[in-house]
Design an enzyme around this catalytic site. Structure first.
Site, PDB file in Angstrom:
ATOM      1  N   ARG A   1     -13.315  -8.913   1.963  1.00 18.89           N
ATOM      2  CA  ARG A   1     -11.918  -8.632   1.648  1.00 18.89           C
ATOM      3  C   ARG A   1     -11.081  -9.896   1.849  1.00 18.89           C
ATOM      4  O   ARG A   1     -10.224 -10.232   1.058  1.00 18.89           O
ATOM      5  CB  ARG A   1     -11.377  -7.503   2.553  1.00 18.89           C
ATOM      6  CG  ARG A   1     -12.057  -6.158   2.402  1.00 18.89           C
ATOM      7  CD  ARG A   1     -11.846  -5.567   1.031  1.00 18.89           C
ATOM      8  NE  ARG A   1     -10.434  -5.476   0.700  1.00 18.89           N
ATOM      9  CZ  ARG A   1      -9.627  -4.484   1.088  1.00 18.89           C
ATOM     10  NH1 ARG A   1     -10.108  -3.474   1.791  1.00 18.89           N
ATOM     11  NH2 ARG A   1      -8.360  -4.460   0.722  1.00 18.89           N
TER      12      ARG A   1
ATOM     13  N   GLN B   1     -10.211  -4.155  -3.286  1.00 19.01           N
ATOM     14  CA  GLN B   1     -11.503  -3.736  -2.751  1.00 19.01           C
ATOM     15  C   GLN B   1     -12.618  -4.013  -3.759  1.00 19.01           C
ATOM     16  O   GLN B   1     -13.704  -4.480  -3.406  1.00 19.01           O
ATOM     17  CB  GLN B   1     -11.453  -2.234  -2.417  1.00 19.01           C
ATOM     18  CG  GLN B   1     -12.749  -1.689  -1.852  1.00 19.01           C
ATOM     19  CD  GLN B   1     -13.020  -2.131  -0.431  1.00 19.01           C
ATOM     20  OE1 GLN B   1     -12.177  -1.973   0.441  1.00 19.01           O
ATOM     21  NE2 GLN B   1     -14.197  -2.692  -0.185  1.00 19.01           N
TER      22      GLN B   1
ATOM     23  N   CYS C   1     -16.417   1.419   0.977  1.00 16.75           N
ATOM     24  CA  CYS C   1     -15.226   0.603   1.238  1.00 16.75           C
ATOM     25  C   CYS C   1     -14.767   0.684   2.694  1.00 16.75           C
ATOM     26  O   CYS C   1     -14.056  -0.196   3.161  1.00 16.75           O
ATOM     27  CB  CYS C   1     -14.097   1.039   0.305  1.00 16.75           C
ATOM     28  SG  CYS C   1     -13.691   2.788   0.453  1.00 16.75           S
TER      29      CYS C   1
ATOM     30  N   ARG D   1       0.879  -1.192   0.000  1.00 20.23           N
ATOM     31  CA  ARG D   1       0.000   0.000   0.000  1.00 20.23           C
ATOM     32  C   ARG D   1       0.899   1.218   0.000  1.00 20.23           C
ATOM     33  O   ARG D   1       1.733   1.380   0.894  1.00 20.23           O
ATOM     34  CB  ARG D   1      -0.914   0.005   1.230  1.00 20.23           C
ATOM     35  CG  ARG D   1      -1.635   1.325   1.402  1.00 20.23           C
ATOM     36  CD  ARG D   1      -2.735   1.281   2.452  1.00 20.23           C
ATOM     37  NE  ARG D   1      -3.892   0.550   1.985  1.00 20.23           N
ATOM     38  CZ  ARG D   1      -5.087   0.582   2.573  1.00 20.23           C
ATOM     39  NH1 ARG D   1      -5.280   1.321   3.660  1.00 20.23           N
ATOM     40  NH2 ARG D   1      -6.095  -0.108   2.083  1.00 20.23           N
TER      41      ARG D   1
ATOM     42  N   ASP E   1     -17.321   6.937  -1.043  1.00 19.18           N
ATOM     43  CA  ASP E   1     -16.037   6.782  -0.349  1.00 19.18           C
ATOM     44  C   ASP E   1     -15.796   8.098   0.389  1.00 19.18           C
ATOM     45  O   ASP E   1     -16.487   9.097   0.129  1.00 19.18           O
ATOM     46  CB  ASP E   1     -14.942   6.514  -1.412  1.00 19.18           C
ATOM     47  CG  ASP E   1     -13.555   6.283  -0.824  1.00 19.18           C
ATOM     48  OD1 ASP E   1     -13.438   6.068   0.399  1.00 19.18           O
ATOM     49  OD2 ASP E   1     -12.574   6.323  -1.600  1.00 19.18           O
TER      50      ASP E   1
ATOM     51  N   HIS F   1      -7.535   0.821  -6.113  1.00 16.97           N
ATOM     52  CA  HIS F   1      -7.667  -0.094  -4.972  1.00 16.97           C
ATOM     53  C   HIS F   1      -8.364  -1.368  -5.481  1.00 16.97           C
ATOM     54  O   HIS F   1      -9.518  -1.644  -5.151  1.00 16.97           O
ATOM     55  CB  HIS F   1      -8.500   0.590  -3.878  1.00 16.97           C
ATOM     56  CG  HIS F   1      -8.432  -0.075  -2.537  1.00 16.97           C
ATOM     57  ND1 HIS F   1      -7.597  -1.134  -2.253  1.00 16.97           N
ATOM     58  CD2 HIS F   1      -9.112   0.180  -1.382  1.00 16.97           C
ATOM     59  CE1 HIS F   1      -7.770  -1.502  -0.992  1.00 16.97           C
ATOM     60  NE2 HIS F   1      -8.692  -0.721  -0.446  1.00 16.97           N
TER      61      HIS F   1
HETATM   62  N1  NVA Z   1     -10.111   6.635  -0.998  1.00 15.83           N
HETATM   63  C1  NVA Z   1      -9.727   6.156   0.308  1.00 15.83           C
HETATM   64  C2  NVA Z   1      -9.927   4.678   0.395  1.00 15.83           C
HETATM   65  C3  NVA Z   1      -9.612   4.078   1.725  1.00 15.83           C
HETATM   66  C4  NVA Z   1      -9.809   2.593   1.765  1.00 15.83           C
HETATM   67  C5  NVA Z   1      -8.300   6.536   0.583  1.00 15.83           C
HETATM   68  O1  NVA Z   1      -7.464   6.402  -0.321  1.00 15.83           O
HETATM   69  O2  NVA Z   1      -7.981   6.995   1.677  1.00 15.83           O
HETATM   70  N1   CP Z   2     -11.218  -0.404   2.758  1.00 17.65           N
HETATM   71  C1   CP Z   2      -9.923  -0.445   3.156  1.00 17.65           C
HETATM   72  O1   CP Z   2      -9.009  -0.628   2.346  1.00 17.65           O
HETATM   73  O2   CP Z   2      -9.771  -0.294   4.475  1.00 17.65           O
HETATM   74  P1   CP Z   2      -8.375  -0.070   5.238  1.00 17.65           P
HETATM   75  O3   CP Z   2      -7.872   1.297   4.845  1.00 17.65           O
HETATM   76  O4   CP Z   2      -8.729  -0.159   6.697  1.00 17.65           O
HETATM   77  O5   CP Z   2      -7.420  -1.135   4.818  1.00 17.65           O
END
Ligand code: NVA
Ligand code: CP
Length: 317
Positions: free
Chosen positions: A300, A134, A272, A104, A232, A131
């Site tokens: 997930r 997801q 998500c 990540r 989101d 992502h």
């Molecule tokens: N769009 C959000 C998704 C988190 C799972 C982010 O990137 O923070």
């Molecule tokens: N939805 C998701 O990716 O959650 P986290 O940021 O907690 O991993």
């Protein structure tokens, strides 16, 4: 024939492979208690997170363990990358020890470089652009409602998903790619300044997929007759400096009861997570019977186990 070496975006899978991934995820979910499926036996997979995570990190750690592998959390602050060692050298060195890595990070290019320079499978656990894990989990969640084993991916075909809010986000982009693969209509609505990045059109073209999405600033039009309403956070990780401006600009795109009334009566609400109640979604919708966000979060685990199984076996379409 398309070999999958990495999972950086949903379109790294062919459409048949995506269908097969959903079927395997469904089987792994049903057979979780029995265990037995151990394609990662004897393998070590690393988890490298440059951003916060609850669901992704924990579900991958549990999933790798359940598939017979050893999950190794890499602490970025104690690695030499923090002191300037290159991505290329890091990828080459780690490839000598481990069997795969889940990352990540901020820039999608980091993952692309890591996957090019190393010789192990790389899984995208979220970048600023995409992502994909997801989306596979979200598709499984919807297919459980609309389909049955053997026809999971097919059950999504022709359905309309309304994505409201930050349409330039990793989640919006991922739904554009995933929706095209599933034959879904993706109707995005948000402020003009947060339109999808044209890069997604390039990715669609590269995969030979049609554009099944459209963007509109008319939130009511986007939500009308939707089979699923998705949102989101308005302030993604890395966008914190823009918080006040984003909250102000995205306020008209909140998912609330009047938006859900425009969607089909049986429409589902997905997010998500993590969610900010009162911002992108009201508590009334978030806690309603139409909200299946915790099924989504659970999936997930099952979806990622299927993706990892696929990568470890390096299956062909
Ligand atoms: N769009 C959000 C998704 C988190 C799972 C982010 O990137 O923070
Ligand atoms: N939805 C998701 O990716 O959650 P986290 O940021 O907690 O991993």
């Amino acid at each position: 024939m398309k070999m999958i070496s990495h999972f950086l975006k949903t379109t790294d899978l062919s459409v048949p492979q995506l269908g097969e991934t959903l079927e395997l995820a469904c089987q792994l979910k049903a057979g979780r208690a029995a265990g037995g499926h151990k394609p990662l036996a004897g393998q070590t997979w690393a988890l490298l997170f440059h951003k916060s995570s609850t669901r992704t990190r924990v579900s991958f750690e549990v999933g790798i363990h359940e598939l017979g592998g050893h999950p190794m959390i890499l602490d970025q602050s104690r690695m030499q990358t923090g002191r300037g060692e290159t991505v290329s050298d890091t990828a080459k060195v780690l490839s000598r020890y481990i069997h795969g890595i889940v990352i990540r990070t901020y820039e999608h290019a980091f993952l692309e470089e890591f996957s090019r320079e190393g010789s192990i499978p790389v899984v995208n656990a979220l970048t600023d652009a995409l992502h994909p894990c997801q989306i596979v989990s979200d598709m499984l969640t919807l297919a459980e409602k609309w389909g049955r084993p053997g026809q999971l991916l097919e059950s999504l075909k022709g359905r309309k998903l309304a994505f409201l809010g930050d349409c330039a986000s990793n989640m919006a982009h991922s739904w554009i790619l995933g929706g095209a693969m599933a034959g879904m209509e993706i109707s995005l609505s948000g402020p003009q300044a947060y339109r999808p990045d044209p890069l997604v059109d390039t990715w669609l073209e590269e995969a030979g997929l049609p554009r099944t999405y459209r963007f509109t600033s008319d939130v009511r039009e986007a939500a009308r007759d939707a089979d699923v309403v998705y949102t989101d956070v308005w302030v993604s990780m890395g966008d914190e400096d823009e918080r006040e401006q984003r909250l102000q600009e995205m306020a008209p795109y909140q998912v609330n009861s009047s938006i859900m009334e425009l969607a089909r009566p049986e429409a589902w609400f997905l997010h998500c997570l993590p969610a900010h109640e009162g911002e992108e979604v009201t508590g009334e919708v978030y806690h309603s019977p139409r909200s299946i966000v915790f099924d989504q979060a659970e999936n997930r685990l099952h979806a990622q186990k299927a993706i990892l199984s696929f990568l470890s076996e390096n299956k062909q379409a």
